[in-house]
Design a protein around this motif. Structure first.
Motif, PDB file in Angstrom:
ATOM      1  N   LEU A  32      -3.069  13.246   3.448  1.00 37.91           N
ATOM      2  CA  LEU A  32      -2.319  13.418   2.273  1.00 37.91           C
ATOM      3  C   LEU A  32      -1.920  11.948   1.616  1.00 37.91           C
ATOM      4  O   LEU A  32      -1.466  11.145   2.568  1.00 37.91           O
ATOM      5  CB  LEU A  32      -1.259  14.296   2.096  1.00 37.91           C
ATOM      6  N   LYS A  33      -2.356  11.584   0.501  1.00 33.03           N
ATOM      7  CA  LYS A  33      -1.791  10.527  -0.142  1.00 33.03           C
ATOM      8  C   LYS A  33      -0.649  10.852  -1.023  1.00 33.03           C
ATOM      9  O   LYS A  33      -0.705  11.485  -1.718  1.00 33.03           O
ATOM     10  CB  LYS A  33      -2.853   9.556  -0.753  1.00 33.03           C
ATOM     11  N   VAL A  34       0.409   9.807  -0.949  1.00 35.95           N
ATOM     12  CA  VAL A  34       1.550   9.994  -1.638  1.00 35.95           C
ATOM     13  C   VAL A  34       1.801   8.562  -2.402  1.00 35.95           C
ATOM     14  O   VAL A  34       1.755   7.416  -1.572  1.00 35.95           O
ATOM     15  CB  VAL A  34       2.997  10.384  -0.679  1.00 35.95           C
ATOM     16  N   ILE A  35       1.919   8.477  -3.458  1.00 29.01           N
ATOM     17  CA  ILE A  35       1.803   7.230  -4.523  1.00 29.01           C
ATOM     18  C   ILE A  35       3.329   7.279  -5.007  1.00 29.01           C
ATOM     19  O   ILE A  35       3.824   7.905  -5.683  1.00 29.01           O
ATOM     20  CB  ILE A  35       0.936   7.175  -5.333  1.00 29.01           C
TER      21      ILE A  35
ATOM     22  N   ASN B  40       0.854  -2.152  -4.835  1.00 31.31           N
ATOM     23  CA  ASN B  40       0.905  -3.078  -6.022  1.00 31.31           C
ATOM     24  C   ASN B  40       2.397  -3.649  -6.130  1.00 31.31           C
ATOM     25  O   ASN B  40       3.505  -3.112  -5.745  1.00 31.31           O
ATOM     26  CB  ASN B  40       1.125  -2.227  -7.403  1.00 31.31           C
ATOM     27  N   ARG B  41       2.528  -5.111  -5.941  1.00 35.77           N
ATOM     28  CA  ARG B  41       3.893  -5.742  -5.822  1.00 35.77           C
ATOM     29  C   ARG B  41       4.804  -5.730  -7.031  1.00 35.77           C
ATOM     30  O   ARG B  41       6.078  -5.901  -6.701  1.00 35.77           O
ATOM     31  CB  ARG B  41       3.619  -7.124  -5.015  1.00 35.77           C
ATOM     32  N   SER B  42       4.355  -5.496  -8.299  1.00 28.42           N
ATOM     33  CA  SER B  42       5.255  -5.631  -9.397  1.00 28.42           C
ATOM     34  C   SER B  42       4.776  -5.046 -10.524  1.00 28.42           C
ATOM     35  O   SER B  42       3.544  -4.898 -10.570  1.00 28.42           O
ATOM     36  CB  SER B  42       5.759  -7.236  -9.491  1.00 28.42           C
ATOM     37  N   THR B  43       5.783  -4.417 -11.321  1.00 25.91           N
ATOM     38  CA  THR B  43       5.489  -3.786 -12.614  1.00 25.91           C
ATOM     39  C   THR B  43       4.332  -2.822 -12.677  1.00 25.91           C
ATOM     40  O   THR B  43       3.375  -3.233 -13.367  1.00 25.91           O
ATOM     41  CB  THR B  43       5.448  -4.888 -13.693  1.00 25.91           C
ATOM     42  N   PRO B  44       4.409  -1.836 -11.980  1.00 28.07           N
ATOM     43  CA  PRO B  44       5.544  -1.306 -11.137  1.00 28.07           C
ATOM     44  C   PRO B  44       5.223  -1.904  -9.520  1.00 28.07           C
ATOM     45  O   PRO B  44       4.207  -2.186  -9.300  1.00 28.07           O
ATOM     46  CB  PRO B  44       5.228   0.418 -11.162  1.00 28.07           C
ATOM     47  N   THR B  45       6.242  -1.764  -9.056  1.00 27.38           N
ATOM     48  CA  THR B  45       5.952  -1.848  -7.377  1.00 27.38           C
ATOM     49  C   THR B  45       5.517  -0.454  -6.692  1.00 27.38           C
ATOM     50  O   THR B  45       5.973   0.768  -7.223  1.00 27.38           O
ATOM     51  CB  THR B  45       7.581  -2.079  -6.563  1.00 27.38           C
ATOM     52  N   GLU B  46       4.661  -0.531  -6.122  1.00 28.85           N
ATOM     53  CA  GLU B  46       3.947   0.826  -5.635  1.00 28.85           C
ATOM     54  C   GLU B  46       3.536   0.521  -4.378  1.00 28.85           C
ATOM     55  O   GLU B  46       2.900  -0.332  -3.594  1.00 28.85           O
ATOM     56  CB  GLU B  46       2.582   1.007  -6.439  1.00 28.85           C
ATOM     57  N   PHE B  47       3.918   1.790  -3.609  1.00 27.91           N
ATOM     58  CA  PHE B  47       3.704   1.993  -1.957  1.00 27.91           C
ATOM     59  C   PHE B  47       2.439   3.228  -1.837  1.00 27.91           C
ATOM     60  O   PHE B  47       3.067   4.272  -2.594  1.00 27.91           O
ATOM     61  CB  PHE B  47       4.963   2.166  -1.256  1.00 27.91           C
ATOM     62  N   THR B  48       1.834   3.030  -0.915  1.00 29.31           N
ATOM     63  CA  THR B  48       0.790   4.201  -0.930  1.00 29.31           C
ATOM     64  C   THR B  48       1.045   4.532   0.578  1.00 29.31           C
ATOM     65  O   THR B  48       0.961   3.755   1.687  1.00 29.31           O
ATOM     66  CB  THR B  48      -0.725   3.896  -1.062  1.00 29.31           C
ATOM     67  N   ILE B  49       1.464   6.027   0.555  1.00 28.85           N
ATOM     68  CA  ILE B  49       1.898   6.551   2.058  1.00 28.85           C
ATOM     69  C   ILE B  49       0.717   7.491   2.465  1.00 28.85           C
ATOM     70  O   ILE B  49       0.267   8.256   1.644  1.00 28.85           O
ATOM     71  CB  ILE B  49       3.160   7.238   2.060  1.00 28.85           C
TER      72      ILE B  49
END
Lengths: 594, 148
Positions: A519-522, A578-587
């Motif tokens: 499962l990918k959570v963004i 993605n590091r900025s606008t928006p900051t995004e993490f993929t789990i």
């Protein structure tokens, strides 16, 4: 000269026996004293070869002559002795008086010199006629008695021909003994030091006091600020605050920064005949800074690419003979020896660094705890003051501070828990975990109070019921996933822009692969973002980016590190997508399989 | 207006609240760059409380260099200096330092700068010991400044 007979082996034995008692500093003298004694020479001198940065010979020792009679302890490579360096065999110069390139002609008259035998010392592969594989180490010049016959001189030449490889090897081995001695000295200093800087200071003093260097400094890379700091120095003539010495890695004019960036040993200056001074030298020493060697310090690693952690800068090599001191450049022995110094210091420095990072981590967290406790105490004191005054209007107005203080204390408890439960996480077993009911239902209600405690205005938060409807269960421990997402929420709150439209967090999910196994959570927020230079380091333990550090005391740089560790154990992952606008993490988390 | 220049907005919430309760207007600024920009031309300064260990808007782009502030350890001291030289008649007399520093070399620098500029230095720990009493101290300072 003694009776005509060849006896190189006996002499070799004497030289080798002396090796046990000599360092590279004393081995040259011990060698030529043996030769002088065995062959009853008039005089002998031992030069080592240096090509850093240009070729020359450096007088290591002499017997039978006088140091004060030398113009300089450094001989140009185009001198009579210098020209013999590239020779494959012992050279016999019948009469040094006829040699234009024999520099110190006053020695000839003063000591009655006539014939000279130049013995090139080389180390390298056999057979000896392969010149390009040989490394020049130096040359020994011996002066037989003026009364020596041609036959005696020839026997001397043949003996020296047999001895020269042994002498060369002995000289090389003396460096190895120096290294062993140094390793013991550094180990003693490491044991006696409480922290990295005091260890580095002891190393600099060691190089200055017990080895022939005039000054030494060590610069250490500050990962957080991405600069080089002065860790220790013995070279500054005035007391300076180490905080004043900060070197930007991008400084094009700084030799220390260049050495760190390139990872290549650098020599600056070094021509002792002209006294070139580098503008980049900061140490102010009694003499002039004639030469500097800069060697990168590496973290010990088995990998091919090692991480540079700092730079050792050594200034001026001193050559002392009798009362005379000359300052000159470095030779191959220094290059080898100081590189070894850096290898040893790099190992110890890395160990100290790890310990001090943990200590720093704890101190930072403790400082954060202290600050927040002071804040809670002040809040309670204030509210108590209002109650004493029976100021009900103000009490009503500032009542919001109570849940804020509660949230602050809760945050402190989480911080303490972080330290106390680190190892326990290893033991928590993964199980069937529903993201909505087991994770976000518990986290959701805490978000607003936490945001209030950091005075973070809220724009919009996720509606978890809607988002996770129909989401498959995952294979994870709920407490651990709560930790993962709590860390993300906390970072979003702490590092939000604190202005309109307020903090906005969005979460979405999807099945990550066609086999439906993960499962990918963004996770996204509209916070201050992550600088490009920091994006590779945010998952390191204890790392906090500069703009994050300046925002809030509560935080020890453990959140993302902890999240990464947890997910790795679950066979999942977390990346900064993605590091900025928006900051995004993929789990990524594995889906539960019955 | 009392300006509180400190990056830790949360910790000083209670102090700000008390100052408001006793009738003072307070504005909080959380970094040195914003403080310098706002205060250089501010005409309503009653007092500026500056935290010595103060951050910048962006470490890489700030006019406060890492070197001159000793890695942002004493940014507040440089801010006070710059305000004193800004030409605003409120400075330096209407500045006071606030700090929880315990390292001797930092404390001595703060004391030196306080003496040089003729301004007071308050230990933040005093706030936790009695926020009401501390606020009264500030109020007294403001009133005395106004008389001068």
């Amino acid at each position: 000269m003694p009776a005509i007979r060849r006896r190189p082996f006996a002499i070799a034995q004497t030289i080798l026996r002396a090796l046990n008692r000599t360092s590279s500093a004393t081995m040259p003298l011990a060698t030529i004293e043996t030769l002088l004694d065995q062959y009853e020479l008039v005089a002998a001198s031992f030069y080592s070869y240096s090509d850093i940065p240009d070729e020359k010979l450096i007088l290591r020792a002499q017997v039978g002559l006088s140091y004060s009679s030398y113009e300089s302890f450094v001989l140009p490579i185009d001198s009579t002795a210098g020209r013999c360096i590239d020779s494959l065999h012992v050279q016999v110069i019948a009469d040094v008086g006829d040699e234009i390139d024999f520099r110190d002609k006053n020695l000839i008259a003063e000591f009655g010199l006539r014939t000279m035998l130049a013995v090139p010392l080389t180390a390298g592969e056999e057979p000896p006629n392969k010149l390009d594989t040989l490394n020049s180490l130096g040359v020994i010049c011996v002066y037989p008695q003026a009364s020596s016959s041609l036959e005696q001189i020839d026997i001397l030449r043949t003996d020296l021909e047999d001895l020269r490889s042994i002498i060369a090897e002995t000289y090389l081995q003396s460096i190895q003994l120096d290294k062993l001695r140094l390793r013991e000295q550094v180990t003693q200093r490491a044991v006696a030091s409480a922290d990295l800087n005091s260890f580095l200071h002891r190393v600099c003093r060691l190089l200055q006091d017990e080895w022939p260097y005039e000054a030494a400094s060590v610069f250490i890379h500050d990962e957080r600020a991405d600069i080089l700091r002065l860790g220790a120095t013995t070279g500054y003539s005035q007391k300076i605050s180490k905080q004043e010495v900060v070197i930007s890695l991008n400084d094009e004019n700084d030799d220390v920064a260049a050495t760190f960036r390139t990872g290549v040993t650098t020599v600056v200056g070094g021509n002792s005949l002209t006294g070139i001074v580098s503008n980049a030298i900061h140490e102010s020493i009694a003499g002039i800074a004639r030469a500097t060697i800069l060697i990168p310090l590496y973290e010990p690693s088995n990998a091919e690419a090692r991480r540079t952690i700092g730079v050792l800068r050594v200034v001026n090599k001193l050559l002392r003979h009798d009362q005379r001191i000359e300052v000159f450049s470095f030779g191959w022995e220094d290059f080898e020896f100081l590189t070894f110094v850096c290898d040893v210091v790099g190992v110890v420095a890395s160990m100290f660094d790890r310990v001090s990072k943990s200590k720093d981590d704890f101190e930072r967290s403790l400082h954060g705890v202290q600050n927040n406790l002071n804040g809670v105490l002040t809040t309670l004191d204030f509210l108590n003051g209002l109650m004493s005054r029976r100021d009900t209007l103000s009490l009503e107005k500032y009542a919001y501070m109570v849940p804020t203080a509660k949230a602050q204390v809760q945050a402190l408890c989480w911080q303490a828990e972080r330290f106390s439960r680190r190892d326990e996480h290893n033991m928590l077993k993964p199980m069937k975990c529903d993201l909505l009911s087991d994770v976000f239902a518990k986290l959701g209600p805490l978000l607003r109070p936490l945001a209030d405690s950091f005075a973070t205005p809220i724009g919009s938060l996720p509606t978890f019921n809607k988002i996770f409807a129909g989401c498959p269960s995952v294979q994870a421990n709920p407490d651990e996933l709560i930790t993962v997402f709590r860390n993300l929420f906390e970072n979003s709150i702490k590092y939000s822009k604190r202005r309109r439209p307020g903090l906005e967090i969005t979460i979405s999910w999807e099945i990550a692969d066609t086999a439906a196994s993960t499962l990918k959570v963004i996770y996204r927020d509209n916070g201050i973002g992550i600088l490009e230079k920091d994006s590779g380091r945010i998952f390191y333990e204890g790392f906090r980016s500069e703009n994050a550090m300046r925002r809030c005391q509560l935080g020890a740089g453990l959140g993302l590190f902890q999240s990464k560790e947890i997910l790795a154990r679950l066979n999942g992952s977390i990346v900064l997508s993605n590091r900025s606008t928006p900051t995004e993490f993929t789990i990524i988390v594995p889906i539960w399989r019955d | 207006m009392i300006y509180v220049v400190d990056e830790d907005i949360v910790q000083l919430q209670a102090l700000v609240a008390v100052l408001e309760v006793i009738g003072l207007d307070v504005t909080q600024i959380d970094n040195a760059d914003d403080a310098l920009e706002s205060l250089t031309s501010a005409s309503d300064v009653a007092l500026v409380l500056i935290d010595v260990m103060l951050g910048t808007r962006d470490a890489d782009q700030s006019t406060f260099s890492r070197k001159s502030t000793q890695d942002f350890l004493v940014t507040g001291l440089e801010l006070a200096d710059r305000l004193a030289k800004s030409g605003n008649p409120a400075f330096p007399s209407r500045i006071a330092f606030l700090s929880m520093a315990s390292r001797p070399h930092v404390v001595s620098q703060i004391k030196e700068k306080s003496k040089e500029l003729g301004i007071p230095f308050f230990d933040k720990r005093e706030i936790a010991k009695g926020v009401m009493e501390f606020a009264e101290k500030i109020k007294l300072l403001v009133e005395n400044q106004a008389k001068e």
